[in-house]
Design a protein around this motif. Structure first.
Motif, short mmCIF file in Angstrom:
data_model
loop_
_atom_site.label_atom_id
_atom_site.label_comp_id
_atom_site.label_asym_id
_atom_site.label_seq_id
_atom_site.Cartn_x
_atom_site.Cartn_y
_atom_site.Cartn_z
N SER A 144 7.29 16.92 9.22
CA SER A 144 8.55 17.08 9.96
C SER A 144 8.41 18.11 11.08
O SER A 144 8.96 17.93 12.17
N GLU A 223 15.58 6.33 7.43
CA GLU A 223 14.91 7.43 8.11
C GLU A 223 14.22 6.96 9.39
O GLU A 223 14.31 7.60 10.44
N PHE A 252 16.72 15.66 14.64
CA PHE A 252 16.67 15.05 13.31
C PHE A 252 15.56 15.68 12.47
O PHE A 252 15.76 16.02 11.30
N ALA A 253 14.39 15.87 13.07
CA ALA A 253 13.25 16.40 12.33
C ALA A 253 13.42 17.86 11.97
O ALA A 253 12.89 18.32 10.95
N MET A 256 15.22 17.95 8.76
CA MET A 256 14.33 17.48 7.70
C MET A 256 13.30 18.55 7.34
O MET A 256 12.95 18.72 6.16
N GLY A 307 19.44 15.09 9.20
CA GLY A 307 18.07 15.34 8.77
C GLY A 307 18.01 16.13 7.47
O GLY A 307 17.15 15.88 6.61
N ALA A 311 16.08 14.24 4.33
CA ALA A 311 14.74 14.81 4.13
C ALA A 311 14.16 14.53 2.75
O ALA A 311 12.99 14.16 2.62
#
Length: 387
Positions: A144, A223, A252-253, A256, A307, A311
């Motif tokens: 991530s 995802e 988004f990452a 996560m 995220g 995750a």
């Protein structure tokens, strides 16, 4: 003749973290490139979905043949070939002169990505064996983190109006050297058996495992859909700038990454089903917020919290798959993962079709309903366990 000294577990842990992060960087660069490829090659949403289908087809193909190669050689050898091949082929995919060339390159890159994914996760069990403690969440957090770095690099390239293709060649050259070095620091032999038990391979999967695998497929699809299509949604629906569009994957990452670095501690304090319920509920709510946000900055903020929810869905479902009565843990996780990769085949094409004919917002609403299925199923399981 003296045996070669085994590398220190911490050294291997850092190296494998780098390999996971490198994989994440490539995915971040790829997500930012989708709107650029769509504009340069005049691709429809249907064609984008078909291209993602080709990528998934290559990845699924790898999951079929790679276990045999790992058993014949070892995870380090497969990681080296797959990782270096991935970074060698990725610039060719970005520079594809036509849609047909893009699809062919996507199949090849997808195969390398699937092979690297399978081998590096298998090698992670070697690290856990030597360290005598869980490390998978840390490695997935590295992936991530790589997403963030890749998306941030893409945003910087676009902000400076540099050539994206030339920049990808530069990043690939750096990653290729790093990949070769990191793999050389990993264990030369596998201490965790990679062969399957022949007495369980041909047994029919129980219904409980099929349900968990189906939920895993939804999680993989959701995802991937948010990562692949959020940039296009921001550009087309929220009138976002090129820089904001490129930051969609980073937003988004980032959520996560935080959740995955906290994943081991959360699992130590709370049971799997409540964590799965609250994670899927948060993911669903924040994805709705992303779709309904009045402007791009608020949509990006919603992506961060989405995220956080998404995750740990796949890791938690893997835990459930590994703890189904009468099913060996390795077989349960492998079956769930296989269903997850299979969702990459039909899912993107379906989403592309819906986006083309019903609109991208409607297509992403399907992802919300899929995530809610995970939420409702986990809540139902909690209720049954209390009754």
């Amino acid at each position: 003749m003296t045996m070669p000294k085994s590398p220190h577990p911490r050294t291997v842990q850092i190296a494998l973290f780098g390999i996971f992060a490198s994989f994440g960087v490539l995915v971040g660069l790829w997500a930012a490139a989708i709107p650029l490829l769509q504009k340069r090659l005049a691709l429809s949403n249907d064609m984008i979905g078909l291209n993602i289908f080709c990528f998934g087809m290559g990845a699924v193909g790898a999951t079929i043949v790679i276990p045999k190669l790992i058993a014949r050689h070892n995870t380090r050898a497969v990681m080296r070939v797959a990782g270096c091949g991935m970074w060698l082929l990725f610039p060719l995919m970005i520079a594809a002169p036509s849609f047909v060339a893009l699809m062919m390159a996507s199949v090849c890159v997808g195969f390398c990505c699937g092979a690297l994914d399978a081998s590096m996760n298998s090698h992670a069990f070697n690290v856990e064996h030597h360290l005598q403690k869980p490390s998978l969440s840390l490695f997935h957090g590295g992936y991530s983190l790589g997403n963030i770095l890749g998306s941030a690099a893409a945003a910087l390239v676009l902000y400076l109006t540099l050539s994206y293709t030339t920049s990808v060649w530069f990043f690939s050259a750096l990653a290729l050297g790093a990949m070769w070095w990191w793999v050389s620091l990993c264990y030369p032999e596998d201490v965790v058996a990679q062969k399957q038990d022949s007495t369980t391979v041909h047994q029919r999967a129980p219904r409980a495992l099929i349900i968990v695998a189906a939920l895993t497929a939804i999680s993989f699809f959701a995802e991937g859909a948010v990562g692949d299509w959020s940039g296009l949604f921001l550009r087309d629906i929220k009138s976002a700038s090129a820089t904001q569009t490129a930051l969609s994957m980073a937003a988004f990452a980032s959520g996560m990454t935080v959740a995955r670095f906290l994943g081991d501690n959360l699992r130590a304090r709370y049971a799997t089903l409540p964590l799965l319920f609250f994670s899927s509920a948060l993911a669903s709510l924040m994805l709705v917020g992303f779709l309904m946000a009045p402007n791009a900055p608020l949509a990006l903020l919603a992506l961060v919290f989405a995220g956080l929810g998404y995750a740990n869905l796949v890791p938690l479902l893997f835990v459930r798959a590994a703890n189904i009565a009468g099913v060996p843990p390795a077989r349960g996780v492998a079956f769930a993962a296989g269903m997850g990769y299979a969702s990459l085949l039909g899912g993107p094409a379906l989403l592309g079709y819906l986006a083309e004919h019903l609109g991208l917002a409607t297509a992403l609403t399907l992802v919300v309903f899929g995530t809610l299925l995970i939420c409702f199923e986990s809540r139902w399981k909690i209720s049954r366990s209390k009754s």
